[in-house]
Design a protein around this motif. Structure first.
Motif: not given
Length: 401
Positions: A7-21, A23-32
């Motif tokens: 049997r296939l696993p259930r689709r996750p009810s939610g997800q958390v994603v991190a974005g790491l930018d 850049g040439a001037d600064a670095a930012w981390l955002v988590v949604l």
């Protein structure tokens, strides 16, 4: 452990994603964080002060140390993202737009775009990271429609460093895309009512936020092999589902046969011999034969599925051989009738045709190896009308009935 492993696993009810930018001037981390369908809230957004010597501008110098530092930061903040989305500097990219027929399959489209990359930019597709994304469709008539694709490539080294960074951070790399794609995605998302929470983000965090949104949007130039990953997930899901159905059918059939044999034996022991008993026994034996026939059909279906899987592997192999053909050789028609396999096209020289035929013959998929049955020097039917070698190659595939 599940009682039913197919049997296939259930689709996750939610997800958390991190974005790491980076850049040439600064670095930012955002988590949604959000549901499986869309992002719903900002869990973390902060400019990063990176340790010295780990990055130079947007280029990662020490991906392992930076990944370990990021892992420590996430643990300190109590964040456990499911994946990491990263950006590359647009100055590293070469981009162009290419119009292709809407009738092409995914494999044929990839083959044509790779040839376009090799011809237009004199670049070997195997030596760079390249990807594409549909931009717009033209022409109202579906049979004559064309789709415009955004085609981009860059050196492999920056992408490999970003993948090492994600691995050292203990996260799965989901997206590696240009910074401009992420920035444009945020601008489109901010005007949608469901993304009102994005208005609280500071302006410099827009690119990192756009990277996170790519995990839900699945648009833009993603330089990771996401199409191959999606195809493999679909194939595994299909095989698991089919295996479960066949196994369940076999279990039910064997159980029915065993139960029927027990019933027949019990009737033989308990009932007196007579016309009525013989009729019941005959009916039970007939039902038993039908169940045995059903079991044989299930086995035959399993053998057929194995043969189809082998044929699919053979198809993938000769598709790859077509993709590796020289850019001086053009395939115009490809036809498969049962075991017979025919390819037609044009080439700049007869040597190219013979060399390609030898490469095809080396594949372990043929019952009868490819042979050149037609090779003539004629004027091409294309708009240019130059003199070319027209060819036809015939072969027979294994395991095709």
């Amino acid at each position: 452990m599940s009682l039913f492993p197919w049997r296939l696993p259930r689709r996750p009810s939610g997800q958390v994603v991190a974005g790491l930018d980076l850049g040439a001037d600064a670095a930012w981390l955002v988590v949604l964080a959000g549901s499986a369908e869309q992002a719903q809230a900002v869990s973390f957004a902060q400019a990063l002060t990176l340790p010295d010597g780990l990055v130079q501008g947007a280029l990662v110098l020490d991906p392992v140390s930076l990944g370990q530092w990021l892992k420590t930061l996430l643990l300190e903040q109590g964040l456990t993202p499911h994946g990491l989305c990263l950006s590359v500097d647009d100055a590293w990219l070469t981009r162009q737009q290419v119009a292709m027929s809407a009738q092409l399959s995914s494999r044929d489209l990839a083959f044509q775009l790779a040839a376009e990359l090799e011809i237009t930019h004199a670049t070997d597709p195997a030596q760079v990271c390249w990807t594409y994304n549909a931009v717009a469709a033209a022409a109202p008539n579906p049979s004559a429609a064309q789709v415009t694709y955004d085609l981009g490539f860059l050196a492999q080294e920056p992408v490999l460093r970003l993948k090492e960074l994600a691995k050292a951070a203990g996260l799965r790399a989901w997206v590696v895309e240009p910074r401009t794609d992420a920035s444009e995605r945020v601008l489109r998302a901010q005007i949608h009512p469901s993304h009102a929470f994005l208005s609280a983000l500071p302006g410099p965090a827009a690119v990192a936020c756009g990277l996170c949104l790519a995990a839900w949007a699945e648009t833009g130039l993603n330089f990771l092999p996401h199409r191959r990953w999606a195809r493999q997930r679909r194939q595994r899901a299909w095989m698991q589902h089919l295996g479960g159905v066949v196994a369940l059918g076999a279990v039910l059939t064997l159980g029915g046969v065993a139960w029927l044999e027990a019933m027949v034996h019990a009737h033989q022991q308990q009932l007196l011999v007579g016309p009525r008993v013989r009729e019941r026994l005959a009916a039970a034996q007939s039902a038993q034969q039908e169940l045995r026939a059903a079991l044989q059909r299930a086995k035959a279906q399993g053998e057929w599925l194995n043969a189809q899987h082998l044929q699919q592997q053979h198809t993938v192999q000769w598709h790859d051989a077509l993709r590796q053909a020289s850019h001086k050789l053009w395939v115009s028609h490809l036809r498969q009738d049962q075991a017979r396999w025919v390819v037609q096209g044009e080439a700049l020289s007869a040597t190219q045709v013979q060399q390609w035929t030898t490469q095809l013959a080396a594949l372990p998929v043929w019952q009868r190896a490819p042979e050149v049955h037609q090779l003539q020097f004629v004027r091409s039917a294309s708009a240019g009308g130059g003199w070319v070698w027209q060819f036809r190659i015939d072969a027979e595939l294994k395991g095709v009935r």
